[in-house]
Design a protein around this motif. Structure first.
Motif, PDB file in Angstrom:
ATOM      1  N   VAL A  97      30.254  46.009  52.788  1.00 13.12           N
ATOM      2  CA  VAL A  97      30.450  44.582  53.086  1.00 13.12           C
ATOM      3  C   VAL A  97      29.350  44.049  54.002  1.00 13.12           C
ATOM      4  N   VAL A  98      28.767  42.917  53.626  1.00 19.80           N
ATOM      5  CA  VAL A  98      27.776  42.220  54.451  1.00 19.80           C
ATOM      6  C   VAL A  98      28.325  40.823  54.766  1.00 19.80           C
ATOM      7  N   PRO A  99      28.832  40.618  56.009  1.00 18.74           N
ATOM      8  CA  PRO A  99      29.333  39.275  56.327  1.00 18.74           C
ATOM      9  C   PRO A  99      28.164  38.289  56.452  1.00 18.74           C
ATOM     10  N   VAL A 100      28.304  37.131  55.812  1.00 19.34           N
ATOM     11  CA  VAL A 100      27.246  36.115  55.880  1.00 19.34           C
ATOM     12  C   VAL A 100      27.858  34.781  56.283  1.00 19.34           C
ATOM     13  N   GLY A 101      27.051  33.978  56.988  1.00 16.56           N
ATOM     14  CA  GLY A 101      27.503  32.666  57.445  1.00 16.56           C
ATOM     15  C   GLY A 101      26.862  31.563  56.622  1.00 16.56           C
ATOM     16  N   LEU A 102      27.635  30.519  56.349  1.00 14.59           N
ATOM     17  CA  LEU A 102      27.154  29.373  55.571  1.00 14.59           C
ATOM     18  C   LEU A 102      27.073  28.137  56.470  1.00 14.59           C
ATOM     19  N   GLY A 103      26.447  28.309  57.628  1.00 18.38           N
ATOM     20  CA  GLY A 103      26.157  27.152  58.465  1.00 18.38           C
ATOM     21  C   GLY A 103      27.298  26.657  59.314  1.00 18.38           C
ATOM     22  N   PRO A 104      27.042  25.547  60.023  1.00 18.70           N
ATOM     23  CA  PRO A 104      27.967  25.095  61.058  1.00 18.70           C
ATOM     24  C   PRO A 104      29.119  24.228  60.580  1.00 18.70           C
ATOM     25  N   ARG A 105      29.160  23.873  59.331  1.00 22.47           N
ATOM     26  CA  ARG A 105      30.289  23.061  58.858  1.00 22.47           C
ATOM     27  C   ARG A 105      31.305  23.931  58.123  1.00 22.47           C
ATOM     28  N   GLU A 126      31.467  14.118  48.391  1.00 20.10           N
ATOM     29  CA  GLU A 126      32.181  15.132  49.173  1.00 20.10           C
ATOM     30  C   GLU A 126      31.269  16.315  49.493  1.00 20.10           C
ATOM     31  N   LYS A 127      30.646  16.870  48.445  1.00 16.73           N
ATOM     32  CA  LYS A 127      29.873  18.096  48.616  1.00 16.73           C
ATOM     33  C   LYS A 127      28.617  17.865  49.445  1.00 16.73           C
ATOM     34  N   ALA A 128      27.922  16.754  49.193  1.00 16.13           N
ATOM     35  CA  ALA A 128      26.692  16.480  49.942  1.00 16.13           C
ATOM     36  C   ALA A 128      27.010  16.323  51.428  1.00 16.13           C
ATOM     37  N   THR A 129      28.155  15.733  51.729  1.00 15.78           N
ATOM     38  CA  THR A 129      28.556  15.580  53.128  1.00 15.78           C
ATOM     39  C   THR A 129      28.821  16.941  53.758  1.00 15.78           C
ATOM     40  N   GLU A 130      29.579  17.781  53.061  1.00 16.50           N
ATOM     41  CA  GLU A 130      29.824  19.140  53.574  1.00 16.50           C
ATOM     42  C   GLU A 130      28.520  19.908  53.768  1.00 16.50           C
ATOM     43  N   MET A 131      27.576  19.657  52.850  1.00 16.58           N
ATOM     44  CA  MET A 131      26.312  20.385  52.901  1.00 16.58           C
ATOM     45  C   MET A 131      25.357  19.791  53.933  1.00 16.58           C
ATOM     46  N   GLU A 187      35.911  11.051  54.426  1.00 17.00           N
ATOM     47  CA  GLU A 187      36.976  12.054  54.316  1.00 17.00           C
ATOM     48  C   GLU A 187      36.405  13.469  54.407  1.00 17.00           C
ATOM     49  N   ALA A 188      35.276  13.679  53.733  1.00 21.92           N
ATOM     50  CA  ALA A 188      34.660  15.009  53.771  1.00 21.92           C
ATOM     51  C   ALA A 188      34.146  15.338  55.171  1.00 21.92           C
ATOM     52  N   ALA A 189      33.583  14.343  55.852  1.00 21.76           N
ATOM     53  CA  ALA A 189      33.071  14.580  57.212  1.00 21.76           C
ATOM     54  C   ALA A 189      34.214  14.957  58.155  1.00 21.76           C
ATOM     55  N   GLU A 190      35.345  14.277  58.010  1.00 22.54           N
ATOM     56  CA  GLU A 190      36.506  14.596  58.838  1.00 22.54           C
ATOM     57  C   GLU A 190      36.982  16.028  58.570  1.00 22.54           C
ATOM     58  N   GLN A 191      36.945  16.408  57.308  1.00 21.97           N
ATOM     59  CA  GLN A 191      37.493  17.694  56.898  1.00 21.97           C
ATOM     60  C   GLN A 191      36.585  18.865  57.278  1.00 21.97           C
ATOM     61  N   CYS A 192      35.260  18.639  57.216  1.00 20.64           N
ATOM     62  CA  CYS A 192      34.328  19.776  57.360  1.00 20.64           C
ATOM     63  C   CYS A 192      33.824  19.960  58.789  1.00 20.64           C
ATOM     64  N   GLU A 193      34.364  19.168  59.745  1.00 22.44           N
ATOM     65  CA  GLU A 193      34.003  19.321  61.156  1.00 22.44           C
ATOM     66  C   GLU A 193      32.631  18.773  61.498  1.00 22.44           C
ATOM     67  N   ARG A 194      32.056  17.963  60.621  1.00 24.80           N
ATOM     68  CA  ARG A 194      30.810  17.273  60.982  1.00 24.80           C
ATOM     69  C   ARG A 194      31.047  16.318  62.129  1.00 24.80           C
ATOM     70  N   LEU A 195      30.005  16.021  62.876  1.00 24.67           N
ATOM     71  CA  LEU A 195      30.109  15.029  63.951  1.00 24.67           C
ATOM     72  C   LEU A 195      29.536  13.680  63.522  1.00 24.67           C
ATOM     73  N   ASP A 243      26.507  28.302  68.426  1.00 24.87           N
ATOM     74  CA  ASP A 243      26.423  26.892  68.076  1.00 24.87           C
ATOM     75  C   ASP A 243      26.451  26.653  66.584  1.00 24.87           C
ATOM     76  N   THR A 244      26.043  27.654  65.820  1.00 25.42           N
ATOM     77  CA  THR A 244      25.884  27.423  64.395  1.00 25.42           C
ATOM     78  C   THR A 244      27.059  27.946  63.588  1.00 25.42           C
ATOM     79  N   ARG A 245      28.098  28.412  64.257  1.00 24.82           N
ATOM     80  CA  ARG A 245      29.293  28.821  63.527  1.00 24.82           C
ATOM     81  C   ARG A 245      30.295  27.682  63.617  1.00 24.82           C
ATOM     82  N   PRO A 246      31.107  27.480  62.575  1.00 21.38           N
ATOM     83  CA  PRO A 246      32.085  26.397  62.647  1.00 21.38           C
ATOM     84  C   PRO A 246      33.058  26.636  63.794  1.00 21.38           C
TER      85      PRO A 246
END
Lengths: 266, 266
Positions: free
Chosen positions: A217-225, B103-108, B137-145, B253-256
């Motif tokens: 298993v290799v845990p990977v992170g997909l960014g801050p959201r 939705e997806k672009a916002t999460e990304m 809605e996506a910003a609220e859900q994905c923890e974006r600021l 900082d970069t982990r949700p």
């Protein structure tokens, strides 16, 4: 016969039959209806067919009957090529989102689709027929020469019990220790791979701890959201394909077949 | 007041008002209804609020009226942090698929969503209110600021007419000359960036030829399969974020933010 240039095909169909010049292929009621009443094709019109083994062939409609259609295979259009060895293990999602996962994972080139039940997985069963139908439709649409193998759903622990030692499992973890995905994948390099995407509620912490102890298993992170599970599927597959998969090569073979506006494939 | 631990919040809301300790925030009819009748919150319950400028704050419900709700801002939960400078230019798709793109672009993590009309774009108008609601809605859900800036739809040529010289535009091209996306992005390195995703029918060849002549355009290939436009959005954004964006850094900082099962944010 509708008006179409020689060689042009009106749609692409996945079939189970062997494909070779002169071979007959029968289509079931649903396919026959689609060709005749949706696409309005007739005797003599051509379609493309593939079966995951023999490449893609042009086939000509012989005729329609009540609930069937028969084709005769003519020329080969593309030879079979190897697909990436890439599995996707994913926690089943509710309808709509799971349809999406089947469609997107197929477009993204996974070789094996494997639903696994995690501790917080919400749906406790999977409609495998529906999953397969979505994968087939996506394979037809995206010009793949194969359909992903659909594996029987299992609890995660059982799916991992007989894990092949040489296959890395990239755990897309929204919490806990994980390296940035591109860094981890670059270091691992091309190898038999699998991605594991958890349920909407995320993995349980104890589950992440247990997974982290497994040597493959290799845990990977997909960014801050916090990504939705279906977003994470496409995103993680894109990272793998672009760094280690079949998006890495230059050259004619790796570009999609040109689809002219006068030759729709859907 | 429902039973919840001190500090826990029941949902996350995007608001327009300034946020600082003691500030009052009014919510409109729809939000008030959602808090009261969907989440069944009451006076004294806490929610999280963010406005794209002042970070995320805990706010306490003062009371509900007919069609409104008022909050008082309490403690700051997260400070505002810089978001990647990443634009998405995309050809509008039909309903369902375009909701998905927002939705997806916002999460990304895109900073700017910009619908552009290409020669083969099917819908000739965009419901900007709907696009914005999906992004919020996506910003609220994905923890974006923040919420992506939504730019007025324009014909592609006009969108490119005043293009900033230092911003690379990665053209996701399903035909023509294009380098593998990871290779092209690695070479370009971190810089102000934009991605351009064409319509379901693909770009017109003449359009690709013209785009290829622009000095800021970098054509990139997304592998050997024909991706749907909505798939290409997530896939290309994942490549950029993982190679040059905010998925590259290690560290806390970069982990949700950890979302425990007892503290749902939706």
């Amino acid at each position: 016969m509708t008006d179409q240039p020689q060689g042009a095909v009106k749609t692409r169909l996945y079939v189970e039959s062997p494909l070779a010049e002169g071979q007959s292929v029968g289509l079931d009621h649903e396919r026959a209806h689609f060709l005749r009443h949706v696409l309005r094709l007739d005797r003599g019109d051509a379609v493309a067919v593939f079966n995951g083994r023999d490449g893609e062939w042009r086939a000509v409609i012989d005729g329609f009957g009540k609930g069937w259609c028969s084709l005769t295979v003519a020329q080969q259009r593309r030879v079979q090529s190897a697909a990436p060895d890439l599995w996707l293990l994913f926690a089943p999602l509710k309808k709509g989102r799971i349809d999406f996962v089947a469609e997107k994972a197929t477009e993204m080139g996974v070789s094996r689709l494997w639903p696994v039940f995690t501790r917080r997985t919400d749906p406790n069963r999977v409609n495998s027929d529906r999953l397969r139908a979505n994968a087939i439709e996506a394979a037809e649409q995206c010009e793949r020469l194969s359909v992903p193998e659909l594996v029987e759903p299992l609890p995660l622990a059982r799916a991992l019990a007989d894990w092949p030692a040489d296959r890395r499992l990239f755990l897309c973890a929204e919490a806990g220790n994980a390296r940035p995905i591109a860094e981890a994948m670059r270091e691992t390099g091309p190898c038999p791979a699998a991605l594991l995407i958890g349920p909407e509620g995320g993995f349980d912490q104890s589950e992440l701890d247990e997974l982290g102890k497994l040597p493959f298993v290799v845990p990977v992170g997909l960014g801050p959201r916090i990504l939705r599970a279906d977003t994470a599927v496409v995103a993680a597959l894109a990272c793998w394909q672009s760094l280690s998969g079949d998006w890495t090569a230059d050259g004619g073979d790796t570009r999609p077949p040109f689809r002219s506006p006068t030759e729709p494939t859907v």
